[in-house]
Design a protein around this motif. Structure first.
Motif, PDB file in Angstrom:
ATOM      1  N   ASP A   1     104.162 -58.767  -0.767  1.00 15.87           N
ATOM      2  CA  ASP A   1     104.666 -60.139  -0.640  1.00 15.87           C
ATOM      3  C   ASP A   1     103.525 -61.151  -0.675  1.00 15.87           C
ATOM      4  N   ASP A   2     102.446 -60.853   0.061  1.00 14.40           N
ATOM      5  CA  ASP A   2     101.311 -61.771   0.094  1.00 14.40           C
ATOM      6  C   ASP A   2     100.673 -61.913  -1.278  1.00 14.40           C
ATOM      7  N   PHE A   3     100.521 -60.775  -1.959  1.00 11.44           N
ATOM      8  CA  PHE A   3      99.898 -60.795  -3.286  1.00 11.44           C
ATOM      9  C   PHE A   3     100.734 -61.628  -4.251  1.00 11.44           C
ATOM     10  N   SER A   4     102.046 -61.448  -4.188  1.00  8.90           N
ATOM     11  CA  SER A   4     102.936 -62.209  -5.054  1.00  8.90           C
ATOM     12  C   SER A   4     102.883 -63.701  -4.713  1.00  8.90           C
ATOM     13  N   ARG A   5     102.865 -63.998  -3.403  1.00  8.76           N
ATOM     14  CA  ARG A   5     102.809 -65.403  -2.988  1.00  8.76           C
ATOM     15  C   ARG A   5     101.500 -66.047  -3.414  1.00  8.76           C
TER      16      ARG A   5
ATOM     17  N   GLY B   1      89.643 -43.301 -13.123  1.00  7.48           N
ATOM     18  CA  GLY B   1      89.407 -41.865 -13.021  1.00  7.48           C
ATOM     19  C   GLY B   1      87.986 -41.565 -12.587  1.00  7.48           C
ATOM     20  N   LEU B   2      87.042 -42.449 -12.979  1.00  5.46           N
ATOM     21  CA  LEU B   2      85.642 -42.277 -12.599  1.00  5.46           C
ATOM     22  C   LEU B   2      85.300 -43.047 -11.330  1.00  5.46           C
ATOM     23  N   LEU B   3      85.760 -44.296 -11.256  1.00  4.44           N
ATOM     24  CA  LEU B   3      85.557 -45.119 -10.073  1.00  4.44           C
ATOM     25  C   LEU B   3      86.930 -45.493  -9.530  1.00  4.44           C
ATOM     26  N   HIS B   4      87.337 -44.862  -8.461  1.00  9.62           N
ATOM     27  CA  HIS B   4      88.684 -45.069  -7.932  1.00  9.62           C
ATOM     28  C   HIS B   4      88.872 -46.510  -7.474  1.00  9.62           C
ATOM     29  N   THR B   5      90.091 -46.990  -7.588  1.00 10.36           N
ATOM     30  CA  THR B   5      90.400 -48.369  -7.228  1.00 10.36           C
ATOM     31  C   THR B   5      91.221 -48.410  -5.942  1.00 10.36           C
ATOM     32  N   SER B   6      91.583 -49.618  -5.503  1.00  9.36           N
ATOM     33  CA  SER B   6      92.344 -49.776  -4.258  1.00  9.36           C
ATOM     34  C   SER B   6      93.160 -51.056  -4.334  1.00  9.36           C
ATOM     35  N   ASP B   7      94.094 -51.214  -3.383  1.00  8.75           N
ATOM     36  CA  ASP B   7      94.900 -52.437  -3.336  1.00  8.75           C
ATOM     37  C   ASP B   7      94.038 -53.652  -3.025  1.00  8.75           C
ATOM     38  N   ASP B   8      93.046 -53.474  -2.155  1.00 13.11           N
ATOM     39  CA  ASP B   8      92.146 -54.590  -1.845  1.00 13.11           C
ATOM     40  C   ASP B   8      91.409 -55.053  -3.093  1.00 13.11           C
ATOM     41  N   ALA B   9      91.029 -54.102  -3.944  1.00 14.97           N
ATOM     42  CA  ALA B   9      90.316 -54.462  -5.174  1.00 14.97           C
ATOM     43  C   ALA B   9      91.177 -55.331  -6.073  1.00 14.97           C
ATOM     44  N   SER B  10      92.480 -55.065  -6.132  1.00 14.81           N
ATOM     45  CA  SER B  10      93.380 -55.878  -6.952  1.00 14.81           C
ATOM     46  C   SER B  10      93.445 -57.309  -6.441  1.00 14.81           C
ATOM     47  N   SER B  11      93.516 -57.480  -5.120  1.00 12.25           N
ATOM     48  CA  SER B  11      93.539 -58.830  -4.540  1.00 12.25           C
ATOM     49  C   SER B  11      92.254 -59.574  -4.846  1.00 12.25           C
ATOM     50  N   VAL B  12      91.135 -58.886  -4.702  1.00 11.81           N
ATOM     51  CA  VAL B  12      89.842 -59.517  -4.954  1.00 11.81           C
ATOM     52  C   VAL B  12      89.722 -59.898  -6.430  1.00 11.81           C
ATOM     53  N   MET B  13      90.224 -59.054  -7.312  1.00 14.13           N
ATOM     54  CA  MET B  13      90.183 -59.366  -8.743  1.00 14.13           C
ATOM     55  C   MET B  13      90.947 -60.645  -9.051  1.00 14.13           C
ATOM     56  N   LEU B  14      92.135 -60.796  -8.456  1.00 13.69           N
ATOM     57  CA  LEU B  14      92.910 -62.023  -8.673  1.00 13.69           C
ATOM     58  C   LEU B  14      92.166 -63.224  -8.114  1.00 13.69           C
ATOM     59  N   LEU B  15      91.644 -63.067  -6.910  1.00 11.38           N
ATOM     60  CA  LEU B  15      90.944 -64.151  -6.233  1.00 11.38           C
ATOM     61  C   LEU B  15      89.745 -64.636  -7.052  1.00 11.38           C
ATOM     62  N   VAL B  16      88.877 -63.716  -7.400  1.00 10.63           N
ATOM     63  CA  VAL B  16      87.646 -64.074  -8.107  1.00 10.63           C
ATOM     64  C   VAL B  16      87.925 -64.373  -9.580  1.00 10.63           C
TER      65      VAL B  16
ATOM     66  N   PHE C   1      77.585 -51.456  -4.476  1.00 12.16           N
ATOM     67  CA  PHE C   1      77.518 -50.009  -4.726  1.00 12.16           C
ATOM     68  C   PHE C   1      76.544 -49.333  -3.768  1.00 12.16           C
ATOM     69  N   LEU C   2      75.576 -50.106  -3.240  1.00  6.13           N
ATOM     70  CA  LEU C   2      74.576 -49.528  -2.343  1.00  6.13           C
ATOM     71  C   LEU C   2      75.145 -49.182  -0.975  1.00  6.13           C
ATOM     72  N   THR C   3      76.355 -49.663  -0.664  1.00  7.61           N
ATOM     73  CA  THR C   3      76.942 -49.346   0.642  1.00  7.61           C
ATOM     74  C   THR C   3      77.359 -47.886   0.745  1.00  7.61           C
ATOM     75  N   GLY C   4      77.674 -47.263  -0.399  1.00 15.59           N
ATOM     76  CA  GLY C   4      78.137 -45.888  -0.379  1.00 15.59           C
ATOM     77  C   GLY C   4      79.565 -45.726   0.108  1.00 15.59           C
ATOM     78  N   ILE C   5      80.303 -46.828   0.236  1.00 15.03           N
ATOM     79  CA  ILE C   5      81.687 -46.795   0.714  1.00 15.03           C
ATOM     80  C   ILE C   5      82.620 -47.011  -0.469  1.00 15.03           C
ATOM     81  N   ALA C   6      83.599 -46.127  -0.612  1.00 12.99           N
ATOM     82  CA  ALA C   6      84.442 -46.122  -1.808  1.00 12.99           C
ATOM     83  C   ALA C   6      85.218 -47.425  -1.986  1.00 12.99           C
ATOM     84  N   ASP C   7      85.729 -48.010  -0.886  1.00 12.80           N
ATOM     85  CA  ASP C   7      86.480 -49.265  -0.994  1.00 12.80           C
ATOM     86  C   ASP C   7      85.601 -50.383  -1.540  1.00 12.80           C
TER      87      ASP C   7
END
Length: 740
Positions: A173-177, A223-238, A294-300
């Motif tokens: 809902d938030d993403f759509s709004r 397939g090589l670099l997994h994505t996430s829902d947060d990444a989709s929001s950030v993509m729209l934002l930026v 990428f230097l954080t080593g955290i997948a998200d």
């Protein structure tokens, strides 16, 4: 490069436009067919939490989604017949849905509150992940039905699946709004900026097509670099913010050159060589800054970095190719569709005089640069001061959701009756023989010591998986989940109790996981990664500015000013979301902490986006200097000539980011507010006051480059501008005075 790309696109208009459309359609279709691979649980968390997830995955054990139902009465005790009947009714209703894998009676598990007036019915749902989330509504409806029949009792449910269901629905809902609010906002601001429908629609359409194409490319690469829902929001934002800004820079310069008397080809050539170059340098800076994640080593974070890099590169590509082609096709028709009241033609000298407001700001700044520097610097340092008290944490479920939410209320009631129960720590034990007498005794000893520690509470739940030689021990901790009390309990469990019990059995591995452990490990990982990320981003931004402008002073000024704007944003974030100052204006309250990933994310995003304005403004200043103006005159010319476009671009960014500040999730609020505040500060205090004041104080030293650095690649200006050749239909340039 930018000039060559713009010239090619203007000459091959149809190829550029249809090539872009084909690229967008292919990327979207192929990405949709491929689908997205999301970040796995063991990738998204570091430390012992990751080890625990790995043990369970290797054993083929999918953690079932656990739910708890609190049954509570202010008057009846848990042993009262009416109370027992209500509990039996809850168990029967849950089992009747067919969605529960197991249901445990509180009278068997001894899950009875200390005051004897509340019990916990513990259950697990069938399936895992998405299946459990799909199954939970039926169970929630069954529990709600019992509550309706017994208004004198409290019957509420909370668990992984119910909270996951709410977050999943709210996220959608938030993403759509955000999508449907940000786009009209950007379009409205562009209508005010240009006063013409065609010119306003172009940047929004290109930004949206870039976002669509980038989404497909990210899915293909997931397939090589997994994505996430947060990444989709950030993509729209930026993506929306930079895509619109890049097109705005380019389009404004083309319109300015046409108003000055150049023909269409000449105006496009100048726009490509100046604004196109600024877009290219800005895009590279954002990409370099995001690569630091990428230097954080955290997948998200890797997912966010990958998505943002792809959308920025796509937006730059569109701005440098399809935009010149469209402008070449449209010509002066880009100014068609003038809006009443907004469609008043701009004066030919408006681009260089800057308007009354910016003149009123700039004149005293240039007259007294030292006073302006001290005042603006003190103001920014004052805003940044609360940063010294910043406390970061993985926000708990109660902190993330809005106050008054039904699930938050349920969580608070369960927490009051059973401290620590909604989010217990879990010891995942992998042994050579999980059922051996030594291990059985060690687990019993762990349970006894945990209850005797005074930092942990019952019920302690032990589950043994004999075939896999794995056991899990759920131990509720004191505290809210991410406060000092919870962290102290976690430390005692990890450093004292587990080593003194189960780890004494040879061949045993026993990492501790859970909400508190995840927050602690994530914070530790972030703290360790911050110096590397900050150093990487600052060093590469400095080098990029150095090679772009061939000036030590310009590069150092860019880094220092960006650090000031980021620090001010951190201070405001701490003041509002941690200490609660003005939080009610945003529909929230101080939650006592800033989400762990927000400061690092804001740093890399802001350091990249701030370069948009810096490169654009300083490029115009250097352009004036290269044409023979004195440094002071070039500063005045550069600030005045970019004031309008920087204002429009900043208003669009602030509006888009502010939309995210209105969303339900606390992390999204913090991200949106932090970005909006930083961009607002950057476009006003930094670019209109501090930058011209500091550059005026430096004078000719702005352009100093030591001889030993002359070997650096020359990415500076130097493209020859075509001569002004007034087209028959173009307005003749008006003579005007510019006070400097």
């Amino acid at each position: 490069m930018a000039a060559a790309m713009g010239a090619w696109s203007a000459r091959h208009r149809k190829t550029a436009v249809f090539g872009w459309l084909l690229f967008v359609v292919l990327a979207a279709v192929l990405g949709g067919m491929h689908g997205s691979t999301k970040v796995a649980r063991d990738e998204s968390v570091p430390g012992e939490v990751s080890r625990a997830a790995r043990i369970l995955d290797e054993a083929g054990l999918k953690s079932p989604a656990g739910e708890t139902v609190l049954v509570q009465s202010p008057e009846l005790s848990a042993d009262a017949p009416a109370f027992r009947a209500a509990v039996a009714q809850v168990i029967a209703a849950v089992e009747g849905t067919g969605k529960a894998a197991s249901v445990r009676s509180p009278y068997d598990s001894k899950a009875i509150s200390a005051d004897g007036h509340g019990v916990l019915v513990q259950l697990t749902l069938k399936g895992d992940g998405d299946d459990a989330v799909a199954n939970v509504p039926a169970v929630m409806d069954a529990v709600a039905g019992v509550q309706k029949q017994h208004p004198e009792l409290t019957v509420v449910e909370l668990g992984e699946a119910s909270s996951g269901k709410w977050i999943q629905d709210q996220f959608a809902d938030d993403f759509s709004r955000a999508e449907w609010t940000a786009v009209p906002l950007a379009l409205g601001i562009l209508l005010v900026a240009f006063g013409a429908l065609v010119a306003a629609v172009l940047p929004v359409v290109l930004a949206l097509t870039a976002f669509v194409a980038a989404g497909g490319l990210v899915a293909l690469g997931s397939g090589l670099l997994h994505t996430s829902d947060d990444a989709s929001s950030v993509m729209l934002l930026v993506g929306l913010a930079v895509g619109v800004d890049y097109c705005l820079f380019y389009l404004r310069r083309e319109r300015e050159e046409r108003a000055a008397g150049r023909d269409l080809a000449g105006a496009l050539a100048v726009a490509a060589a100046t604004s196109g170059r600024a877009v290219l340098v800005s895009g590279v800076t954002v990409v370099v800054a995001m690569a630091g994640m990428f230097l954080t080593g955290i997948a998200d974070f890797r997912a966010m970095a990958f998505g943002t890099i792809v959308v920025v590169v796509t937006a730059v590509l569109g701005s440098l190719t399809v935009l010149p082609a469209l402008l070449s096709m449209l010509g002066d028709r880009v100014a068609k569709g003038r809006v009443p009241l907004l469609g008043k033609p701009r004066r030919p000298d408006a681009a260089t005089t800057g308007g009354r407001f910016w003149n009123a700001v700039l004149t005293p700044v240039l007259r007294r640069p030292l006073a302006a520097t001290l005042l603006a610097g003190a103001f920014l340092l004052g805003l940044a001061a609360p940063l010294l008290t910043m406390h970061t944490a993985n926000l708990t479920f109660q902190q993330q959701l809005p106050r008054g939410n039904a699930l938050v209320t349920a969580s608070q009631k369960i927490e009051a009756a059973f401290p620590g129960s909604p989010a217990p720590a879990t010891v995942v034990i992998k042994a050579t023989d999980i059922t051996s007498p030594a291990m059985t005794a060690a687990i019993a000893d762990l349970k006894a010591r945990a209850l005797a520690s005074g930092r942990m509470h019952g019920p302690v739940d032990v589950t043994v998986h004999r075939e896999q030689n794995v056991a899990t021990v759920d131990i509720p901790l004191d505290g809210s989940g991410n406060d000092a009390t919870s962290n102290a309990a976690l430390r005692a469990l990890r450093e004292d109790l587990v080593p003194a019990t189960v780890l004494k059995v040879p061949g045993t591995e026993a990492p501790v996981t859970g909400q508190t452990a995840g927050s602690h490990d994530f914070n530790a990982k972030m703290t360790g990664a911050l110096p590397a990320v900050f150093g990487f981003v600052v060093a590469f931004a400095f080098l990029l500015m150095l090679t772009s402008f061939r000036s030590l002073a310009v590069a150092a000024t860019a880094v220092v000013l960006n650090l000031l704007s980021v620090g001010a944003a951190y201070g405001v974030l701490t003041l509002v979301f941690q200490h609660g100052v003005g939080a009610s204006l945003l529909g929230t309250a101080g939650v006592g902490a800033v989400e762990s990933w927000v400061p690092l994310f804001l740093f890399v995003i802001l350091f990249g986006l701030s370069m948009d304005y810096h490169v654009f403004v300083v490029s115009r200043i250097k352009e004036g200097r290269d044409r023979g103006l004195s440094t002071r005159a070039a500063i005045a010319h550069g600030i005045r000539s970019t004031a309008g476009v920087v204002t429009s671009a900043a208003v669009i960014m602030v509006a888009v980011f502010a939309v995210f500040g209105t969303l339900s999730m606390q992390a999204m609020k913090q991200m949106g507010v932090g970005l909006a505040v930083a961009v607002l500060i950057d476009a006003t205090v930094i670019r209109a006051v501090l930058l011209p004041a500091v550059m005026t104080l430096l004078g000719e030293r702005n352009w100093y480059l030591p001889r030993w650095l002359h070997r650096l690649p020359d990415l500076s200006h130097g493209e020859p501008f075509p001569p002004v050749a007034t087209a028959p239909h173009a307005p003749a340039p008006r003579r005007h005075r510019v006070e400097v």
